[in-house]
Design a protein around this motif. Structure first.
Motif, PDB file in Angstrom:
ATOM      1  N   VAL B 289       9.663  16.584  10.291  1.00 47.93           N
ATOM      2  CA  VAL B 289       9.122  17.294  11.449  1.00 47.93           C
ATOM      3  C   VAL B 289       9.860  16.903  12.727  1.00 47.93           C
ATOM      4  O   VAL B 289      10.142  17.735  13.579  1.00 47.93           O
ATOM      5  CB  VAL B 289       7.608  17.020  11.587  1.00 47.93           C
ATOM      6  CG1 VAL B 289       7.080  17.586  12.876  1.00 47.93           C
ATOM      7  CG2 VAL B 289       6.880  17.636  10.413  1.00 47.93           C
ATOM      8  N   ARG B 290      10.210  15.617  12.813  1.00 43.92           N
ATOM      9  CA  ARG B 290      10.892  15.190  14.028  1.00 43.92           C
ATOM     10  C   ARG B 290      12.264  15.855  14.142  1.00 43.92           C
ATOM     11  O   ARG B 290      12.757  16.106  15.223  1.00 43.92           O
ATOM     12  CB  ARG B 290      11.035  13.680  14.076  1.00 43.92           C
ATOM     13  CG  ARG B 290      11.255  13.219  15.509  1.00 43.92           C
ATOM     14  CD  ARG B 290      11.401  11.743  15.633  1.00 43.92           C
ATOM     15  NE  ARG B 290      11.318  11.317  17.020  1.00 43.92           N
ATOM     16  CZ  ARG B 290      12.313  11.416  17.878  1.00 43.92           C
ATOM     17  NH1 ARG B 290      13.446  11.938  17.510  1.00 43.92           N
ATOM     18  NH2 ARG B 290      12.171  11.009  19.125  1.00 43.92           N
ATOM     19  N   GLY B 291      12.885  16.130  12.977  1.00 36.02           N
ATOM     20  CA  GLY B 291      14.178  16.817  12.985  1.00 36.02           C
ATOM     21  C   GLY B 291      14.077  18.241  13.504  1.00 36.02           C
ATOM     22  O   GLY B 291      15.054  18.801  13.979  1.00 36.02           O
ATOM     23  N   LEU B 292      12.897  18.838  13.413  1.00 35.63           N
ATOM     24  CA  LEU B 292      12.733  20.223  13.856  1.00 35.63           C
ATOM     25  C   LEU B 292      12.849  20.336  15.373  1.00 35.63           C
ATOM     26  O   LEU B 292      13.664  21.074  15.891  1.00 35.63           O
ATOM     27  CB  LEU B 292      11.361  20.756  13.427  1.00 35.63           C
ATOM     28  CG  LEU B 292      11.227  21.161  11.974  1.00 35.63           C
ATOM     29  CD1 LEU B 292       9.783  21.515  11.687  1.00 35.63           C
ATOM     30  CD2 LEU B 292      12.124  22.339  11.661  1.00 35.63           C
ATOM     31  N   LEU B 297      11.427  15.570  23.385  1.00 36.25           N
ATOM     32  CA  LEU B 297      12.597  16.267  23.927  1.00 36.25           C
ATOM     33  C   LEU B 297      12.177  17.199  25.050  1.00 36.25           C
ATOM     34  O   LEU B 297      12.790  17.241  26.118  1.00 36.25           O
ATOM     35  CB  LEU B 297      13.295  17.047  22.802  1.00 36.25           C
ATOM     36  CG  LEU B 297      14.520  17.860  23.199  1.00 36.25           C
ATOM     37  CD1 LEU B 297      15.609  16.958  23.741  1.00 36.25           C
ATOM     38  CD2 LEU B 297      15.049  18.626  21.994  1.00 36.25           C
ATOM     39  N   GLU B 298      11.111  17.944  24.791  1.00 29.65           N
ATOM     40  CA  GLU B 298      10.589  18.868  25.789  1.00 29.65           C
ATOM     41  C   GLU B 298      10.089  18.089  27.009  1.00 29.65           C
ATOM     42  O   GLU B 298      10.307  18.463  28.139  1.00 29.65           O
ATOM     43  CB  GLU B 298       9.420  19.614  25.163  1.00 29.65           C
ATOM     44  CG  GLU B 298       9.255  21.014  25.625  1.00 29.65           C
ATOM     45  CD  GLU B 298       8.368  21.754  24.640  1.00 29.65           C
ATOM     46  OE1 GLU B 298       7.524  22.491  25.109  1.00 29.65           O
ATOM     47  OE2 GLU B 298       8.514  21.577  23.413  1.00 29.65           O
ATOM     48  N   ASP B 299       9.450  16.969  26.691  1.00 34.29           N
ATOM     49  CA  ASP B 299       8.728  16.223  27.699  1.00 34.29           C
ATOM     50  C   ASP B 299       9.654  15.362  28.562  1.00 34.29           C
ATOM     51  O   ASP B 299       9.571  15.383  29.791  1.00 34.29           O
ATOM     52  CB  ASP B 299       7.717  15.350  26.942  1.00 34.29           C
ATOM     53  CG  ASP B 299       6.794  14.641  27.866  1.00 34.29           C
ATOM     54  OD1 ASP B 299       6.651  15.111  28.996  1.00 34.29           O
ATOM     55  OD2 ASP B 299       6.220  13.621  27.455  1.00 34.29           O
ATOM     56  N   ARG B 300      10.551  14.622  27.910  1.00 28.57           N
ATOM     57  CA  ARG B 300      11.371  13.659  28.650  1.00 28.57           C
ATOM     58  C   ARG B 300      12.871  13.911  28.572  1.00 28.57           C
ATOM     59  O   ARG B 300      13.650  13.187  29.191  1.00 28.57           O
ATOM     60  CB  ARG B 300      11.115  12.233  28.133  1.00 28.57           C
ATOM     61  CG  ARG B 300       9.692  11.776  28.186  1.00 28.57           C
ATOM     62  CD  ARG B 300       9.284  11.487  29.615  1.00 28.57           C
ATOM     63  NE  ARG B 300       7.862  11.271  29.702  1.00 28.57           N
ATOM     64  CZ  ARG B 300       7.288  10.073  29.779  1.00 28.57           C
ATOM     65  NH1 ARG B 300       8.022   8.998  29.751  1.00 28.57           N
ATOM     66  NH2 ARG B 300       5.990   9.974  29.873  1.00 28.57           N
ATOM     67  N   ALA B 333      17.989  21.552  22.799  1.00 28.90           N
ATOM     68  CA  ALA B 333      17.610  21.540  21.389  1.00 28.90           C
ATOM     69  C   ALA B 333      18.846  21.486  20.498  1.00 28.90           C
ATOM     70  O   ALA B 333      18.877  20.761  19.502  1.00 28.90           O
ATOM     71  CB  ALA B 333      16.762  22.772  21.059  1.00 28.90           C
ATOM     72  N   VAL B 334      19.884  22.269  20.868  1.00 24.50           N
ATOM     73  CA  VAL B 334      21.114  22.273  20.070  1.00 24.50           C
ATOM     74  C   VAL B 334      21.775  20.893  20.125  1.00 24.50           C
ATOM     75  O   VAL B 334      22.200  20.348  19.104  1.00 24.50           O
ATOM     76  CB  VAL B 334      22.083  23.364  20.560  1.00 24.50           C
ATOM     77  CG1 VAL B 334      23.429  23.227  19.864  1.00 24.50           C
ATOM     78  CG2 VAL B 334      21.509  24.739  20.313  1.00 24.50           C
ATOM     79  N   ALA B 335      21.834  20.313  21.322  1.00 28.34           N
ATOM     80  CA  ALA B 335      22.454  18.995  21.470  1.00 28.34           C
ATOM     81  C   ALA B 335      21.696  17.966  20.631  1.00 28.34           C
ATOM     82  O   ALA B 335      22.303  17.169  19.908  1.00 28.34           O
ATOM     83  CB  ALA B 335      22.462  18.579  22.941  1.00 28.34           C
ATOM     84  N   TYR B 336      20.378  18.025  20.698  1.00 32.24           N
ATOM     85  CA  TYR B 336      19.565  17.085  19.915  1.00 32.24           C
ATOM     86  C   TYR B 336      19.830  17.258  18.423  1.00 32.24           C
ATOM     87  O   TYR B 336      20.061  16.295  17.694  1.00 32.24           O
ATOM     88  CB  TYR B 336      18.081  17.315  20.204  1.00 32.24           C
ATOM     89  CG  TYR B 336      17.175  16.527  19.296  1.00 32.24           C
ATOM     90  CD1 TYR B 336      16.919  15.184  19.550  1.00 32.24           C
ATOM     91  CD2 TYR B 336      16.625  17.104  18.158  1.00 32.24           C
ATOM     92  CE1 TYR B 336      16.119  14.452  18.693  1.00 32.24           C
ATOM     93  CE2 TYR B 336      15.830  16.367  17.296  1.00 32.24           C
ATOM     94  CZ  TYR B 336      15.580  15.052  17.572  1.00 32.24           C
ATOM     95  OH  TYR B 336      14.799  14.326  16.725  1.00 32.24           O
TER      96      TYR B 336
END
Lengths: 216, 422
Positions: B289-292, B297-300, B333-336
């Motif tokens: 789930v974390r990989g999704l 990421l959204e938050d910080r 998101a892509v970078a992550y």
């Protein structure tokens, strides 16, 4: 000891209540969001608030923000944060303000009922309990400091101290004698140049130094 | 039977579309007559002799025609649509409405000036051609039906011109030929007119491509954003549903293990096993789930999310993220995704002892470099199934570039550039 719980998943909330009751806590309120949590803490002034990080309405870091408010407004209430994932930033936010009476654990640790109960008691009594993942994330950032002088075994001991374990708990975990643990701890205090004060105070300072949150 | 179907088809086919073409030319002639009428209007009422009067009589109607340009364009477009079924596309971003601000913009723009060329040059020429076609058509029709005309002439004339029957046969043949020729000509002229209109009234090839590129970029961004939103939704659903249930299950099994002290050995074993399984399932689902799309990421932002990824890996990772501002959520998101997938690959395939990740922003580009000291030999073409192609595709979906240098023996360097303009 009295506890307040904030967790939006009903199933898990029931589980946590059972574990806390088993650990000897009296659960005075069960809340599903941060606002409810804050008013419950104000009303009951519990020894500990067990708080989920991600709660309605935003499902991001509501729990962390509520924890900071609780630590500031009601310093007698300890906070134990629970989260699906440990995030280093949240840990830093939480620990930067106050390091006593705080805990940050993965939710999956609740399943190890006895260890979780011990952590909850430690935090409620004003100690610190950090998930091994929090610790490793906090260590990620550092490059060179007195901690590098520690041996791997001393590091293990310090990590377990940060996790809120007692000397006997550390000895059981590492499968060594309690006197060996005491020796390691003394060595840690020396290497970190901690002042000779009472043992508990030095213990807290060592953990803080370990987490990179204290400079002296 | 065969004869019957063959005959009319062969003979009438050339005239099938000619009717439409001729009607089309008639409307064109009418429009151009209207324009001509405007231009000639002053001269109908008086013939100017003084220089100023001539100037006024020429300039005012010409200006009126130019100002009516947008209107003429719409009329012409309607003519093509109604008479030929041809849609002449409108150039993007051009107001084709009468009115002062519109007309200024229209006159200054390249498409507007092109349209004026149609109205003043191509249109009148085509109308003139249409007129010729009409004359030929009428002449051909008259010649082909000469016997009918002869029939109505007085019988004295027919008596005096005895050889008229043979001559009229020639004229009829010539008339039929002329009808065929003018049918062909009408269609050819309609094609020429259509081409001129498409070139002059529609957008130029370059404008059309520019517009197409803009449309495609927009629709692709929509698709990428939708996929991203979908990933977030799945993450949220799993977090609120399956993850909490599994943790609750593990907690209950833990409680059973801790409180039911007087169980037979067999039952205790089963509970132990179930407890361990449940904890492993929780950990596994967490990783997935974390990989999704991690909430942090959204938050910080990237730094916080990536330090979480790095800390979870069994290999030490040095992470340095220096960004002055946050990129768009999709780029983040892509970078992550790229960093976390690449690091997973490092752990799985590279046998590395450490890895370095740097993320920095330079001149509106997000530069990501992931280096490891492993065995190398990663195949960017994706033949060995390392998932690098998937990464490259995801990077390309936001107009980024992806490169992977991985000589045998290492080290492997993955560099990614993503746009992150404000």
């Amino acid at each position: 000891m009295r506890a307040v719980i904030a967790e939006d998943s009903v199933l898990l909330r029931i589980g946590v209540v059972k574990v806390l009751e088993m650990a000897g806590f009296e659960v005075c309120a069960e809340e599903a969001d941060a606002a409810g949590l804050l008013s419950a803490v104000e009303e009951h002034r519990p020894d500990i608030a067990v708080v989920d990080v991600r709660m309605p309405p935003g499902y991001t870091d509501e729990g962390v923000r509520a924890a900071l408010v609780i630590r500031r407004q009601w310093p007698d209430t300890s906070v134990l944060l629970l989260s699906q994932y440990v995030e280093e930033r949240y840990a830093v936010d939480l620990l930067a303000a106050n390091t006593s009476g705080v805990g940050y654990l993965l939710k999956q640790r609740i399943a190890d009922v006895e260890e979780f109960a011990e952590s909850a008691r430690t935090v409620a009594a004003g100690g610190t309990a950090l998930d091994p993942q929090v610790v490793s994330q906090l260590l990620m950032r550092r490059h060179s400091d007195p901690l590098d002088r520690l041996t791997p075994r001393e590091r293990d001991v310090l990590e377990l101290m940060a996790g809120g374990r007692s000397n006997s708990g550390i000895a059981a975990e590492l499968v060594v004698s309690e006197s060996a643990v005491a020796k390691h701890i003394n060595s840690i205090f020396t290497k970190l140049d901690l002042p000779r004060a009472d043992a508990d105070h030095r213990r807290v300072l060592a953990v803080l130094r370990f987490l990179g949150l204290a400079n002296t | 039977m065969r004869f019957k179907t063959w005959q009319p088809d062969f003979l009438w086919r050339p005239f099938g579309d000619a009717g439409r073409a001729i009607a089309f030319h008639c409307v064109g002639i009418a429009i151009q007559s209207g324009v001509l009428l405007v231009l000639a209007l002053p001269w109908i009422y008086f013939v100017p002799t003084a220089l100023w009067a001539v100037t006024v009589a020429v300039v005012v109607p010409s200006a009126a025609v130019v100002l009516a340009g947008p209107l003429l364009t719409r009329v012409q477009r309607a003519r093509f649509r109604e008479r030929l079924g041809v849609v002449v596309p409108a150039p993007a971003g051009l107001a084709e409405r009468p009115g002062r601000p519109g007309i200024r913009q229209w006159l200054r723009s390249a498409p507007g000036r092109r349209q004026l060329r149609y109205h003043l040059l191509a249109g009148p020429l085509c109308a003139l051609g249409g007129l010729v076609v009409l004359v030929l058509w009428a002449t051909g029709g008259a010649a082909a039906s000469i016997y009918v005309w002869l029939w109505v002439t007085p019988w004295q004339w027919r008596a005096e011109n005895a050889g008229y029957v043979v001559k009229a046969a020639y004229v009829t043949a010539a008339g039929v030929a002329l009808l065929y020729a003018s049918a062909w000509l009408a269609k050819a002229l309609a094609r020429v007119d259509t081409r001129a209109a498409n070139t002059l009234l529609g957008p130029s090839r370059e404008e059309e491509l520019t517009r197409r590129v803009a449309d495609l970029a927009e629709s692709r961004a929509g698709v990428v954003d939708a996929a991203d939103a979908e990933r977030r939704r799945i993450e949220r659903d799993l977090h609120d549903g399956a993850q909490q249930r599994l943790v609750a299950l593990a907690v209950n099994l833990g409680l059973a293990k801790a409180t039911l002290g007087d169980l037979p050995e067999e039952a205790r074993k089963v509970i132990d096993e179930a407890h361990r399984e449940a904890k492993e399932a929780v950990a596994e689902l967490n990783d997935l789930v974390r990989g999704l799309h991690p909430a942090v990421l959204e938050d910080r932002g990237l730094d916080a999310a990536l330090s979480g990824v790095a800390a979870r890996l069994p290999v030490p990772v040095r992470l340095s993220v220096s960004l002055r501002r946050r990129p768009s959520p999709t780029v983040e998101a892509v970078a992550y995704f790229v960093v976390s997938e690449t690091l997973t690959n490092v752990v799985k395939h590279a046998r590395a002892s450490s890895a370095d990740v740097t993320v920095e922003e330079t001149r509106g580009r997000l530069l990501i470099a992931i280096t490891d000291d492993g065995v190398g030999g990663a195949d960017p073409s994706g033949v060995s199934g390392t998932g690098l192609t998937g990464l490259a595709k995801r990077v390309a979906s936001v107009d980024g570039t992806f490169s992977c240098r991985s000589p045998l023996g290492g080290p492997t360097v993955v560099t990614v550039e993503l746009p992150c303009a404000p």
